[in-house]
Design a protein around this motif. Structure first.
Motif, PDB file in Angstrom:
ATOM      1  N   THR A 148       0.797  -1.226   0.000  1.00 23.67           N
ATOM      2  CA  THR A 148       0.000   0.000   0.000  1.00 23.67           C
ATOM      3  C   THR A 148       0.832   1.279   0.000  1.00 23.67           C
ATOM      4  OG1 THR A 148      -0.144  -0.079   2.425  1.00 23.67           O
ATOM      5  CG2 THR A 148      -1.908  -1.152   1.176  1.00 23.67           C
ATOM      6  N   THR A 152       4.647  -0.194   3.852  1.00 22.29           N
ATOM      7  CA  THR A 152       3.326  -0.507   4.405  1.00 22.29           C
ATOM      8  C   THR A 152       2.609  -1.525   3.526  1.00 22.29           C
ATOM      9  OG1 THR A 152       2.221   1.313   3.231  1.00 22.29           O
ATOM     10  CG2 THR A 152       3.120   1.782   5.427  1.00 22.29           C
ATOM     11  N   THR A 153       1.840  -2.387   4.175  1.00 24.74           N
ATOM     12  CA  THR A 153       1.090  -3.419   3.457  1.00 24.74           C
ATOM     13  C   THR A 153      -0.330  -3.502   4.003  1.00 24.74           C
ATOM     14  OG1 THR A 153       1.576  -5.256   4.974  1.00 24.74           O
ATOM     15  CG2 THR A 153       3.236  -4.755   3.279  1.00 24.74           C
TER      16      THR A 153
END
Length: 273
Positions: A148, A152-153
């Motif tokens: 994302t 970050t995921t």
């Protein structure tokens, strides 16, 4: 690097409920590369015994604990699908054999650096992430949506990446690869992969490394130069380009537009043979 705040390393299957200060451990090449003062316990996935690579009629399942060396070894097989693209993505690490034998596919995806070439590979081939949690829950989402932003995921605390599946249809497709960086052995500043579907001739361009997260543009067929440029410029707004020591946003944009057209021309030429 010693993580002197970590008090225990436990097998993932015996770790019990998720606790504050927990982290999943696979290869650990990133985890042990810098201080992690918030961590108290590592939940070790390496002992789970997952087969690194499984070829099925549906595609290629790559375990999160599969090392880059194991994936590169698969690409060396004459019978492997997308051999060249997998090799190119593995070599985009520009890492020593020691890193190749320790770093994992899942770790590269979950670290979520823009230049992560396993993100590029998975997104370009319409890969799917299988996400599990400490309680046994599971969900699936596209690789292109898993990352994302920078670092970050879509994972929430307690979740981990179990595997990445590359579908058989994508593995049969024609692809074109372009990568650029400031230096011959520098980190990727732009890594683009184009794909023409073997079944319906549709065209997919995946932009990574120059952007904070994967960006994709799709067409029903290989587009014209103007249509692709317009789609890239519209699909990648200025605030998505990475700004760091490995390249300024304006330069990354130039590389992205240049590589997109090179890929389009290469795949268009292949379509006329």
């Amino acid at each position: 690097m010693d993580l002197n705040t970590v008090r225990a390393v436990v097998p993932a299957e015996a770790a019990g409920p998720w606790r504050p200060g927990d982290a999943w451990l696979a290869g650990g090449t990133f985890l042990f590369s810098e201080p992690q003062r918030h961590l108290r316990r590592l939940r070790d996935l390496a002992g789970a015994g997952w087969p690194p690579l499984t070829v099925t009629p549906h595609g290629l399942d790559i375990a999160a604990t599969c090392t880059i060396a194991e994936l590169a070894g698969h690409a060396a097989s004459p019978r492997a699908a997308q051999r060249e693209l997998i090799r190119q993505c593995c070599e985009a690490f520009l890492a020593s054999f020691k890193i190749w034998n320790t770093a994992t596919v899942g770790g590269n995806v979950c670290t979520a650096l823009p230049a992560g070439p396993m993100i590029s590979l998975g997104a370009a081939l319409d890969g799917t992430c299988l996400v599990r949690d400490a309680g046994g829950g599971r969900r699936e989402l596209p690789v292109a949506e898993f990352v994302t932003g920078v670092g970050t995921t879509a994972l929430v605390p307690g979740e981990f990446l179990r595997s990445m599946t590359l579908p058989a249809a994508a593995l049969r497709s024609r692809t074109a690869f372009r990568k650029g960086s400031l230096f011959p052995l520098g980190r990727s500043a732009a890594l683009l992969i184009g794909r023409v579907d073997a079944d319906d001739g549709s065209f997919l361009l995946t932009v990574t490394a120059s952007t904070v997260r994967p960006v994709q543009v799709r067409f029903d067929a290989v587009p014209s130069a103007g249509a692709l440029r317009e789609a890239v410029e519209h699909g990648v707004p200025a605030d998505l380009y990475v700004d760091d020591v490995h390249g300024l946003p304006a330069w990354r944009r130039q590389l992205t537009v240049l590589f997109a057209e090179q890929i389009r021309a290469e795949l268009a030429a292949g379509s006329t043979r």
